[in-house]
Motif scaffolding. Structure first.
Motif, PDB file in Angstrom:
ATOM      1  N   MET B   1     -72.043  33.268 -37.492  1.00 40.71           N
ATOM      2  CA  MET B   1     -71.041  34.244 -37.946  1.00 40.71           C
ATOM      3  C   MET B   1     -70.664  33.965 -39.405  1.00 40.71           C
ATOM      4  O   MET B   1     -70.374  32.832 -39.762  1.00 40.71           O
ATOM      5  CB  MET B   1     -69.779  34.122 -37.080  1.00 40.71           C
ATOM      6  CG  MET B   1     -69.948  34.595 -35.661  1.00 40.71           C
ATOM      7  SD  MET B   1     -69.833  36.369 -35.538  1.00 40.71           S
ATOM      8  CE  MET B   1     -68.113  36.575 -35.078  1.00 40.71           C
ATOM      9  N   PRO B   2     -70.646  34.991 -40.242  1.00 42.66           N
ATOM     10  CA  PRO B   2     -70.225  34.774 -41.626  1.00 42.66           C
ATOM     11  C   PRO B   2     -68.763  34.336 -41.672  1.00 42.66           C
ATOM     12  O   PRO B   2     -67.941  34.832 -40.897  1.00 42.66           O
ATOM     13  CB  PRO B   2     -70.391  36.165 -42.266  1.00 42.66           C
ATOM     14  CG  PRO B   2     -71.208  36.949 -41.309  1.00 42.66           C
ATOM     15  CD  PRO B   2     -70.980  36.373 -39.963  1.00 42.66           C
ATOM     16  N   LYS B   9     -57.981  29.216 -45.469  1.00 44.37           N
ATOM     17  CA  LYS B   9     -58.140  29.386 -44.032  1.00 44.37           C
ATOM     18  C   LYS B   9     -59.493  30.051 -43.752  1.00 44.37           C
ATOM     19  O   LYS B   9     -59.848  31.029 -44.397  1.00 44.37           O
ATOM     20  CB  LYS B   9     -56.995  30.267 -43.510  1.00 44.37           C
ATOM     21  CG  LYS B   9     -56.749  30.126 -42.036  1.00 44.37           C
ATOM     22  CD  LYS B   9     -55.325  30.503 -41.648  1.00 44.37           C
ATOM     23  CE  LYS B   9     -55.008  31.965 -41.777  1.00 44.37           C
ATOM     24  NZ  LYS B   9     -53.747  32.403 -41.228  1.00 44.37           N
ATOM     25  N   ASP B  10     -60.247  29.512 -42.812  1.00 39.00           N
ATOM     26  CA  ASP B  10     -61.555  30.089 -42.482  1.00 39.00           C
ATOM     27  C   ASP B  10     -61.380  31.301 -41.576  1.00 39.00           C
ATOM     28  O   ASP B  10     -60.736  31.220 -40.531  1.00 39.00           O
ATOM     29  CB  ASP B  10     -62.435  29.059 -41.765  1.00 39.00           C
ATOM     30  CG  ASP B  10     -63.031  28.067 -42.750  1.00 39.00           C
ATOM     31  OD1 ASP B  10     -62.587  28.066 -43.918  1.00 39.00           O
ATOM     32  OD2 ASP B  10     -63.930  27.297 -42.363  1.00 39.00           O
ATOM     33  N   ILE B  11     -61.937  32.431 -41.988  1.00 41.46           N
ATOM     34  CA  ILE B  11     -61.866  33.653 -41.189  1.00 41.46           C
ATOM     35  C   ILE B  11     -63.284  34.082 -40.859  1.00 41.46           C
ATOM     36  O   ILE B  11     -64.107  34.251 -41.766  1.00 41.46           O
ATOM     37  CB  ILE B  11     -61.157  34.784 -41.977  1.00 41.46           C
ATOM     38  CG1 ILE B  11     -59.743  34.385 -42.343  1.00 41.46           C
ATOM     39  CG2 ILE B  11     -61.163  36.089 -41.180  1.00 41.46           C
ATOM     40  CD1 ILE B  11     -58.808  34.199 -41.167  1.00 41.46           C
ATOM     41  N   GLU B  12     -63.583  34.216 -39.572  1.00 41.77           N
ATOM     42  CA  GLU B  12     -64.918  34.665 -39.186  1.00 41.77           C
ATOM     43  C   GLU B  12     -64.944  36.177 -39.127  1.00 41.77           C
ATOM     44  O   GLU B  12     -64.036  36.798 -38.582  1.00 41.77           O
ATOM     45  CB  GLU B  12     -65.291  34.070 -37.823  1.00 41.77           C
ATOM     46  CG  GLU B  12     -65.553  32.590 -37.893  1.00 41.77           C
ATOM     47  CD  GLU B  12     -66.364  32.081 -36.714  1.00 41.77           C
ATOM     48  OE1 GLU B  12     -66.496  32.836 -35.733  1.00 41.77           O
ATOM     49  OE2 GLU B  12     -66.853  30.946 -36.787  1.00 41.77           O
ATOM     50  N   ILE B  13     -65.985  36.766 -39.693  1.00 39.91           N
ATOM     51  CA  ILE B  13     -66.127  38.226 -39.613  1.00 39.91           C
ATOM     52  C   ILE B  13     -67.433  38.548 -38.902  1.00 39.91           C
ATOM     53  O   ILE B  13     -68.306  37.683 -38.773  1.00 39.91           O
ATOM     54  CB  ILE B  13     -66.086  38.884 -41.024  1.00 39.91           C
ATOM     55  CG1 ILE B  13     -67.204  38.344 -41.907  1.00 39.91           C
ATOM     56  CG2 ILE B  13     -64.743  38.682 -41.679  1.00 39.91           C
ATOM     57  CD1 ILE B  13     -67.360  39.092 -43.214  1.00 39.91           C
ATOM     58  N   GLY B  14     -67.560  39.788 -38.435  1.00 37.18           N
ATOM     59  CA  GLY B  14     -68.762  40.208 -37.729  1.00 37.18           C
ATOM     60  C   GLY B  14     -69.971  40.165 -38.649  1.00 37.18           C
ATOM     61  O   GLY B  14     -69.865  40.342 -39.860  1.00 37.18           O
ATOM     62  N   ALA B  15     -71.141  39.948 -38.066  1.00 36.61           N
ATOM     63  CA  ALA B  15     -72.351  39.766 -38.862  1.00 36.61           C
ATOM     64  C   ALA B  15     -72.683  41.031 -39.665  1.00 36.61           C
ATOM     65  O   ALA B  15     -73.247  40.942 -40.741  1.00 36.61           O
ATOM     66  CB  ALA B  15     -73.512  39.398 -37.954  1.00 36.61           C
ATOM     67  N   HIS B  16     -72.353  42.197 -39.109  1.00 35.68           N
ATOM     68  CA  HIS B  16     -72.739  43.428 -39.804  1.00 35.68           C
ATOM     69  C   HIS B  16     -71.535  44.179 -40.357  1.00 35.68           C
ATOM     70  O   HIS B  16     -71.638  45.336 -40.732  1.00 35.68           O
ATOM     71  CB  HIS B  16     -73.539  44.328 -38.855  1.00 35.68           C
ATOM     72  CG  HIS B  16     -74.779  43.657 -38.377  1.00 35.68           C
ATOM     73  ND1 HIS B  16     -75.844  43.412 -39.215  1.00 35.68           N
ATOM     74  CD2 HIS B  16     -75.109  43.136 -37.171  1.00 35.68           C
ATOM     75  CE1 HIS B  16     -76.786  42.780 -38.537  1.00 35.68           C
ATOM     76  NE2 HIS B  16     -76.367  42.593 -37.291  1.00 35.68           N
ATOM     77  N   GLU B  17     -70.399  43.541 -40.397  1.00 37.27           N
ATOM     78  CA  GLU B  17     -69.210  44.214 -40.923  1.00 37.27           C
ATOM     79  C   GLU B  17     -69.267  44.250 -42.437  1.00 37.27           C
ATOM     80  O   GLU B  17     -69.619  43.266 -43.085  1.00 37.27           O
ATOM     81  CB  GLU B  17     -67.948  43.468 -40.475  1.00 37.27           C
ATOM     82  CG  GLU B  17     -67.500  43.837 -39.085  1.00 37.27           C
ATOM     83  CD  GLU B  17     -66.168  43.211 -38.747  1.00 37.27           C
ATOM     84  OE1 GLU B  17     -65.243  43.963 -38.438  1.00 37.27           O
ATOM     85  OE2 GLU B  17     -66.059  41.977 -38.800  1.00 37.27           O
TER      86      GLU B  17
END
Lengths: 196, 539
Positions: B1-2, B9-17
């Protein structure tokens, strides 16, 4: 101003000293205040036979009035800030587009329920154009509840009635050399007063 | 996950967002102030309010390299390893400078500006502006420019974010608004003879972050801090736009679109936006009336008596036909069917009149105004299908009544506009008993034995199913006028149920009784649920 503003100086209450903790000195100090009032001049009067004297009309909070500008129009710009500030919800304003080019809106109707009012003076403080003021008229009576709901004409007539005895507070204050807020209406250039 | 790093703060976003820095920061709970950026419009990065510090984190070594200059958060895509820093002195100073620059030629007439209280210039100045002013600022009166029949422009309040210009170019596709002049003389204007006059024009007022664009319908009516807000659904057409009804003391003052990615995104049409005035129309029916044969007039009946007397009248009248209006909520429709069947087990249930006007109107931005001017045809059909083997519509009811197949009819309407003419209404005059429930007098209500008032859309509570089978639950925003029982309350009482009308209880009951409507059982999200998707999942 936010509570975190560096301009605010926060003070701590001092701890009690020896005199305070001994109790008796303060006890007699308090008792002396009572004794002094027993012998001093009376401040109460036999109203209504005797009219009380208003010390400073500038800070007295009596019947409201709606001020007029130099052209005789109602000064109010219908911003609703008095109605917002009013803790008793006694002010009701209906705003509409003003018929004058130098003004955007004005109150089509402006009513104050004098029976609901608690005469706190918040409306006067909130008003950005010094349109609503509390006069030093103190005996406010009426035969019905309806009679005590003052509309725009009534409030303007209070101004006409009291303007000679009590000029507009902003003018009185300005004459005394105190700063005023904002320019006078109708004169965009008259902006000497600082906008704080 | 990107992973994007927002203020450490680490925020994970969707792979294709595909997100920009503002959107990612919002997920981290950090609000980056912005004027010109709007998720529904193209990016111009012109207001410079969202300037932030960015950098990249090397995936292998973890080393962070920062960019030397500030970049606009709206224009900077957030990808794996992007570092966003919003709380440095550089960023804060930049925001204060932008605010300072905007205020130099702003009228500061907040006290008479209708936007005050919901103005981004006010909010951001309080949050990010500086306390002292370095210029001599004097309040003045903004010039006014009439740009169209619904919108007025306060020229000097504008901060030139150009959201409105982009809206007319990209969403409504009408391109009426433009920027004239250059530099500090820039202004919004229209060409002479080409006013801002399209079906989506009201949206530019919502888009305006300051008080430059004013809605003529709402101008000077109320200060926004007096308004109370209730999430509602627009009843103007079958699109079922999510809206917020803004009201005070049971008076509606304006409707605003509520963001719903599945229905209306951020927009609503002017038909819906200004389509609430009928709620306060003095011509509305405001009491329940029963025909007195002696003087051919309706006498007012107390609501507590209506429930029993109406039931008595209907049970003695013979074969009953009921038109279930597509203006009713799912719950009301279901209770109406249940009431009818409890009176006459053979009662014929028809879907009421479906008003249609013109054809669907689509806009380049993906917004569609539906021709079907009722919010709940699909929902009412689903309810009637629970009681009837086949769905019959209004025309069949009119034909059947004309053919004398029924002795009594109960017609629910509630349409904001005139919907029936004398010719269509005439056959209903032959019935032994006619009950009409409507907002206004109509040729049909003149023939009615029972004339009952209906509730307007903001006075109803329940569920509507839009043209795309999306069910949205809403509460009543305002109380119905004195003398009017909303349909739900009447049917609830006619069913003999105790206490106050509770749409949620009825909805649970519907969901239990029907597989097709099972999705309505639980708590529905604010954006509603697609009934078809749920059916696919359960089958």
């Amino acid at each position: 101003m936010k509570p975190t503003d560096p301009a605010i100086t926060w003070l701590e209450e001092k701890p009690l000293g020896l005199t305070e903790r001994l109790y008796l000195p303060l006890f007699f100090q308090g008792l002396s205040t009572t004794a002094r009032h027993m012998v001093s001049r009376k401040v109460t009067v036999n109203y209504p036979e005797v009219r009380p004297t208003i010390g400073n009309p500038l800070i007295y909070r009596g019947v409201h009035r709606l001020n007029r500008d130099d052209a005789g129009r109602v000064k109010c710009v219908a911003c609703f800030l008095c109605a917002t500030a009013c803790p008793a919800h006694c002010i009701d304003i209906v705003a509409t587009e003003s018929p004058w080019p130098d003004r955007e809106k004005y109150p089509e109707s402006f009513t104050i329920d004098e029976l609901r009012c608690i005469f706190c003076g918040m409306c006067e403080e909130a008003c950005p154009v010094d349109a609503i003021e509390l006069t030093s008229l103190l005996d406010l009576t009426g035969k019905s509840r309806e009679e005590m709901i003052f509309d725009k004409e009534k409030l303007l007539s209070v101004y006409d009635m009291t303007k000679d005895a009590e000029p507009m507070k902003s003018k009185t204050l300005a004459a005394g050399g105190m700063a005023t807020f904002g320019p006078a209406p109708g004169s965009p250039a008259a902006g000497a007063g600082g906008h704080h | 996950m990107p992973t994007v790093i927002v203020d450490g703060k680490d925020i994970e976003i969707g792979a294709h967002e595909r997100l920009n820095c503002i959107e990612v920061a919002r997920r981290a709970g950090v609000e980056i102030p912005h004027y010109c950026w709007h998720p529904g419009l193209s990016v111009v990065a012109s207001c410079r309010m969202c300037l932030i510090e960015t950098g990249t984190r090397d995936a292998a070594t973890g080393k962070i390299t920062m960019m030397p200059k500030l970049v606009p958060g709206c224009q900077t895509p957030a990808k794996d390893g992007t570092v966003i820093v919003t709380d440095t002195a550089l960023v804060k100073d930049s925001r204060a400078r932008v605010e300072e620059a905007l205020l130099i030629d702003h009228p500061i007439d907040c006290s008479i500006c209708d936007k005050a209280g919901e103005c981004l210039l006010q909010d951001y100045h309080f949050e990010h502006g500086q306390a002292e002013r370095r210029t001599d600022l004097n309040p003045f009166h903004s010039r006014r420019r009439d740009v169209g029949p619904t919108v007025t422009l306060f020229v000097d309040r504008c901060i030139m974010c150009t959201r409105c210009v982009r809206f007319t170019r990209e969403v409504s596709g009408t391109s009426e608004l433009m920027v004239i002049n250059r530099g500090s003389k820039e202004e919004i204007a229209v060409f002479p003879g080409f006013p801002l006059d399209n079906k989506l024009s009201g949206n530019v007022v919502d888009l305006c972050p300051v008080g430059a664009l004013g809605d003529k319908d709402f101008l000077y009516q109320q200060r926004v801090w007096f308004l109370k807000r209730e999430s509602n659904v627009c009843g103007g057409c079958s699109a079922g736009c999510s809206i917020v009804t803004e009201h005070n003391q049971d008076t509606v003052y304006r409707l605003k679109p509520r963001e719903n990615p599945h229905v209306n995104k951020w927009w609503m049409c002017d038909d819906g936006r200004y389509g609430w005035h009928h709620l306060h129309d003095p011509a509305r029916l405001l009491s329940a009336g029963r025909l007195v044969s002696s003087n051919d007039d309706h006498e007012t009946v107390e609501w507590s008596d209506v429930t029993t007397r109406l039931r008595q009248d209907l049970s003695g009248a013979g074969r009953l036909a009921v038109a279930v209006s597509p203006m009713l909520t799912l719950e009301e429709a279901w209770m109406l069917c249940a009431v009818a069947r409890s009176i006459d087990q053979q009662a014929a249930l028809f879907v009421g009149h479906v008003p249609v006007s013109g054809s669907d109107e689509s806009f380049p931005g993906g917004f569609t105004i539906r021709a079907e001017k009722c919010p709940n045809r699909i929902g009412v059909e689903a309810v009637v299908a629970l009681f009837e083997p086949e769905i019959r519509g209004w025309n069949e009811l009119v034909r059947a009544v004309g053919a004398g197949e029924y002795d009594a009819a109960w017609i629910t309407a509630g349409y904001p506009h005139a919907w029936i003419d004398d010719t269509t209404a005439a056959p209903f005059g032959k019935l032994r008993l006619l009950v009409v429930q409507d907002l206004f007098e109509s040729p049909l209500s003149k023939l009615a034995t029972w004339r009952l008032p209906a509730a307007g859309f903001a006075e109803r509570a329940g569920t509507w199913v839009n043209v795309a089978h999306r069910a949205q639950v809403f509460a009543a925003a305002v109380r119905a006028p004195a003398g009017v029982w909303p349909e739900g309350r009447l049917y609830w009482n006619m069913l003999g149920r105790r206490g106050l009308y509770d749409p949620a209880a009825v909805r649970r009951q519907i969901a239990e009784s029907s597989a097709a409507l099972a999705a309505l059982g639980g708590d529905l999200p604010a954006v509603g649920v697609d009934l078809r998707v749920d059916q696919l999942a359960s089958s």
